[in-house]
Design an enzyme around this catalytic site. Structure first.
Site, PDB file in Angstrom:
ATOM      1  N   CYS A  14       0.837  -1.194   0.000  1.00 31.85           N
ATOM      2  CA  CYS A  14       0.000   0.000   0.000  1.00 31.85           C
ATOM      3  C   CYS A  14       0.868   1.239   0.000  1.00 31.85           C
ATOM      4  CB  CYS A  14      -0.847   0.050   1.258  1.00 31.85           C
ATOM      5  SG  CYS A  14      -2.124  -1.157   1.242  1.00 31.85           S
ATOM      6  N   GLY A  41      -0.223 -17.411  -5.664  1.00 27.88           N
ATOM      7  CA  GLY A  41      -0.008 -16.894  -7.011  1.00 27.88           C
ATOM      8  C   GLY A  41      -0.344 -17.917  -8.077  1.00 27.88           C
TER       9      GLY A  41
HETATM   10  C1  FMN Z   1      -9.769  -8.882  -7.299  1.00 26.14           C
HETATM   11  C2  FMN Z   1      -8.617  -9.067  -6.343  1.00 26.14           C
HETATM   12  C3  FMN Z   1      -8.628  -8.400  -5.112  1.00 26.14           C
HETATM   13  C4  FMN Z   1      -7.556  -8.548  -4.222  1.00 26.14           C
HETATM   14  N1  FMN Z   1      -7.595  -7.907  -3.011  1.00 26.14           N
HETATM   15  C5  FMN Z   1      -6.579  -8.062  -2.116  1.00 26.14           C
HETATM   16  C6  FMN Z   1      -6.619  -7.458  -0.822  1.00 26.14           C
HETATM   17  O1  FMN Z   1      -7.602  -6.791  -0.453  1.00 26.14           O
HETATM   18  N2  FMN Z   1      -5.554  -7.633   0.005  1.00 26.14           N
HETATM   19  C7  FMN Z   1      -4.473  -8.391  -0.357  1.00 26.14           C
HETATM   20  O2  FMN Z   1      -3.542  -8.527   0.435  1.00 26.14           O
HETATM   21  N3  FMN Z   1      -4.414  -9.015  -1.569  1.00 26.14           N
HETATM   22  C8  FMN Z   1      -5.445  -8.857  -2.445  1.00 26.14           C
HETATM   23  N4  FMN Z   1      -5.387  -9.507  -3.677  1.00 26.14           N
HETATM   24  C9  FMN Z   1      -4.225 -10.344  -4.021  1.00 26.14           C
HETATM   25  C10 FMN Z   1      -4.498 -11.835  -3.809  1.00 26.14           C
HETATM   26  O3  FMN Z   1      -4.803 -12.114  -2.459  1.00 26.14           O
HETATM   27  C11 FMN Z   1      -3.321 -12.695  -4.278  1.00 26.14           C
HETATM   28  O4  FMN Z   1      -2.181 -12.353  -3.531  1.00 26.14           O
HETATM   29  C12 FMN Z   1      -2.999 -12.524  -5.749  1.00 26.14           C
HETATM   30  O5  FMN Z   1      -4.177 -12.358  -6.499  1.00 26.14           O
HETATM   31  C13 FMN Z   1      -2.186 -13.673  -6.338  1.00 26.14           C
HETATM   32  O6  FMN Z   1      -2.861 -14.900  -6.208  1.00 26.14           O
HETATM   33  P1  FMN Z   1      -3.804 -15.559  -7.361  1.00 26.14           P
HETATM   34  O7  FMN Z   1      -3.000 -15.558  -8.623  1.00 26.14           O
HETATM   35  O8  FMN Z   1      -4.122 -16.923  -6.847  1.00 26.14           O
HETATM   36  O9  FMN Z   1      -4.992 -14.680  -7.455  1.00 26.14           O
HETATM   37  C14 FMN Z   1      -6.455  -9.369  -4.574  1.00 26.14           C
HETATM   38  C15 FMN Z   1      -6.461 -10.033  -5.803  1.00 26.14           C
HETATM   39  C16 FMN Z   1      -7.523  -9.902  -6.689  1.00 26.14           C
HETATM   40  C17 FMN Z   1      -7.483 -10.638  -8.006  1.00 26.14           C
END
Ligand code: FMN
Ligand code: FAD
Ligand code: FES
Lengths: 308, 293
Positions: A134, A247
């Site tokens: 952030c 990820g």
């Molecule tokens: C729509 C969306 C919203 C997300 N919101 C947050 C969040 O509020 N806080 C956070 O730490 N990560 C947030 N992430 C990141 C995910 O928790 C994760 O670290 C990232 O998407 C990689 O994993 P994935 O490829 O399985 O989605 C968000 C990801 C997506 C796609």
């Protein structure tokens, strides 16, 4: 002879999970959305949408765009705020026999401390996950998680504000993730989770405008998995606290890669959007892998990567 | 606080889990019965789906995703064009335009193929009990969800109504779809095309505006679906008229069920500008609330 069910319990510091599969923050709402699709009792943990001290509206639309093998998002951390979370969302989640991990963030160091304090001692919360990707409004919008000192500072203030286990969630948008990992460990983090989304951008060539109103967004989905596995592999060798892999996990084979690389547990994110049953299939897939390979305890698999 | 057998305290003694009958993998897969081009770039897909879809209502949508292909990665939201019960399951039809890369891939699927489906999702149109006239305004492919609405309205209609009037506009006569069905449901149909190849030459909202003053606002409901410029014009036309107008909004979606917070639109409320999620707060909205970018 009946096959024994393999042991899947893992420990993230003092936090004990029945299996290594959690949901990733921001991809699972506050859990309710998925109740028609999965039995939340079968999750290792639920990590809820990032919570801030005050409610946040998030970014103006459009906020998402599909890209090859994944998606970009610029949700802008929209959330109900810590008070409504405790009052309206947590009571529902508490009914389940799973661990509840609250993802938190702030725009200033103090805010991180205050959210952490507000959630401490609240019944039904088992750990905090600190999103350090952030911008720090007091430091010209410089992202906390991109600087080892700022990451250290956030970790320290959260640790001093709570007795809950603290998981620091790392940003991949850095040149050396192990440097940040070590500074969080030094500041007292109980565990690390990685990766958050990778910064990306996509353009509408007909209109010559960015697809997202925010211009840039966070990339997630299967496309990021090799980057994430590499970063987890680097990080587990740099620190001695547990690492949680995140990820691009779509199915159990993906989760197993992270475990073999050394992650104690995994989080499933974007996969929930396209397959709301993904987490259940991953829990089952890990179990059947263990049976197939004659491994009695998932902990024997963790970090078992063979390299020359 | 109530306490249940397993000793976990529940806020009010109820077990929320009872509200859900868990959806199975079979509820999330459909078999394609047909997928034919019915007009240039427009397709009609017939699907055999599980009983979970039997209660779907006009205005609701599904997320469709081809099985086992890398692209599209995310499901595509598509409205329900018609629904019929079939044994313990159901059959639904989807009328869609191959608008871009995702829907083009969906248009190549064949009879017998399986497709991933989530739904029914979103809120239905609200139907006022005393409605005497239902005015449906469709632009282009916006006709699709309105046909399902008309199907239901005609099934429930009594001699007292509601009477249905459809205003339908398209680029040209080849892109006018669903009219025969609408007529079979008893709708009176007014047509416009941009090129004058059928009906009035000009925007369909012109036809609606001409008739607006003849409607009794307290007994009439307007339902509108179409491209944003048309919706915006509709908003301007009804701005000073008390008639209620429900609109189906569209936005890019990832989950379709309120988890990603990606499908946001801006609305005007008494407290100022606020965001709404199209998938869970909509897709049906009050046209007056919408803020156009
Ligand atoms: C729509 C969306 C919203 C997300 N919101 C947050 C969040 O509020 N806080 C956070 O730490 N990560 C947030 N992430 C990141 C995910 O928790 C994760 O670290 C990232 O998407 C990689 O994993 P994935 O490829 O399985 O989605 C968000 C990801 C997506 C796609
Ligand atoms: C609730 C809902 C119901 C819908 N019902 C129908 C329907 O019954 N029939 C039908 O043909 N279409 C319907 N749509 C629109 C349909 O979802 C889009 O046309 C489709 O997602 C485009 O995907 P694509 O990959 O083919 O196009 P892309 O290559 O992604 O984009 C092509 C064009 O479509 C626009 N677009 C992309 N996604 C959407 C979207 N979700 N909504 C609107 N425009 C979009 C893009 O901005 C671009 O101009 C509905 C949309 C929503 C949200
Ligand atoms: S599409 Fe995910 S919240 Fe609406």
């Amino acid at each position: 002879m009946a096959l024994l069910k393999p042991r899947t319990e893992v420990k993230i510091g003092s936090l004990v999970l029945k299996n290594p599969v959690m949901t990733a923050s921001g991809t699972f709402g506050y859990g309710e959305e998925y109740a028609p699709y999965i039995d939340l009792n079968r999750l290792g943990a639920v990590v809820v949408k990032g919570i801030s001290l005050e409610p946040r509206r998030g970014n103006p639309p459009p906020r998402i765009m599909e890209t090859p093998g994944g998606m970009l998002n610029a949700i802008g951390l929209q959330n109900v705020g810590v008070k409504a979370f405790i009052g309206d969302k947590l009571p529902w989640l508490r009914q389940f026999d799973t661990k509840i991990i609250v993802n938190i963030f702030g725009e200033t160091l103090e805010e991180y401390g205050k959210v952490a304090a507000a959630l401490s001692g609240v019944d039904g919360i088992h750990a905090l996950e600190v999103n350090i990707s952030c911008p720090n409004v007091q430091k010209g919008g410089h992202v906390f998680g991109c600087d080892p000192d700022a990451s250290h500072g956030v970790t320290k203030i959260v640790k001093s504000a709570t007795d809950l286990p603290v998981i620091v969630k790392l940003s991949p948008n850095v040149s050396d993730i192990t440097e940040i990992a070590r500074s969080c460990e030094a500041a007292g983090a109980d565990a690390l989770s990685l990766i958050n989304t990778l910064l990306g951008m996509s353009i509408d060539i007909e209109r010559r405008i960015p697809h997202l109103r925010n211009v840039t967004g966070g990339l997630s989905g299967p496309v990021v998995k090799p980057v994430a596995v590499r970063m987890v592999w680097n990080t587990v060798r740099a620190v001695s606290i547990p690492v949680i892999g995140i990820g691009g996990i779509m199915e159990s084979d993906d989760a197993l890669e992270f475990l073999i690389a050394g992650a104690k547990a995994v989080q499933v994110g974007t996969a929930n959007f396209v397959n709301p049953k993904a987490t259940m299939e991953i829990v089952e897939g890990i179990e059947s892998y263990l049976v197939r390979h004659g491994i009695g305890d998932v902990n024997e698999l963790i970090g078992s990567l063979r390299t020359e | 606080m109530g306490s249940s057998q397993d000793g976990i305290d529940r806020i009010d003694g109820t077990d929320w889990k009872d509200e859900y009958s868990m959806l199975t993998k079979a509820d999330m897969t459909a078999t394609i019965l047909a997928n034919a081009e019915v007009a240039p770039e427009h397709y009609l897909m017939k699907l055999a789906v599980s009983g979970a879809f039997r209660d779907a209502q006009p205005g609701q949508f599904v997320m469709l995703r081809p099985v086992g292909r890398g692209f599209p990665f995310l499901g595509r939201p598509l409205g329900i064009y018609s629904l019929a019960e079939n044994g313990s399951g159901a059959r639904i039809e989807i009328l869609y335009r191959a608008a871009g890369r995702g829907t083009k891939v969906i248009s190549t699927l064949c009879e017998g193929d399986r497709i991933e489906i989530l739904g029914p999702l979103g809120n239905r149109f609200e139907l006022k009990p005393g409605m005497k006239t239902a005015v449906l305004v469709a632009g282009g492919i916006g006709i699709a969800p309105l046909v399902f609405l008309a199907e239901r309205l005609s099934a429930k209609a009594t001699p007292e109504g509601p009477k249905m009037i459809l205003y339908i506009g398209a680029r040209d006569s080849a892109n006018l779809l669903g009219i025969d069905r609408m007529k079979s449901f008893g709708a009176e149909v007014r047509v416009s095309t941009d090129d004058g190849s059928a009906g009035y030459e000009g925007p369909v909202t012109d036809l609606f505006r001409e008739d607006l003053l003849s409607f009794n606002a307290s007994k009439t409901e307007v339902f509108v679906c179409g491209p944003n410029p048309m919706l915006k014009r509709m908003g301007a036309i009804i701005a000073d008229h008390p008639i209620r107008c429900q609109v189906l909004m569209e936005e890019r979606m990832a989950c379709g069920m309120g988890a990603c917070l990606g499908c946001t639109i801006e609305v005007r409320t008494p407290t100022g500008v606020e965001y709404r999620q199209v998938c869970t707060d909509g897709p049906v909205f009050d046209l007056r609330e919408i803020i156009w970018r």
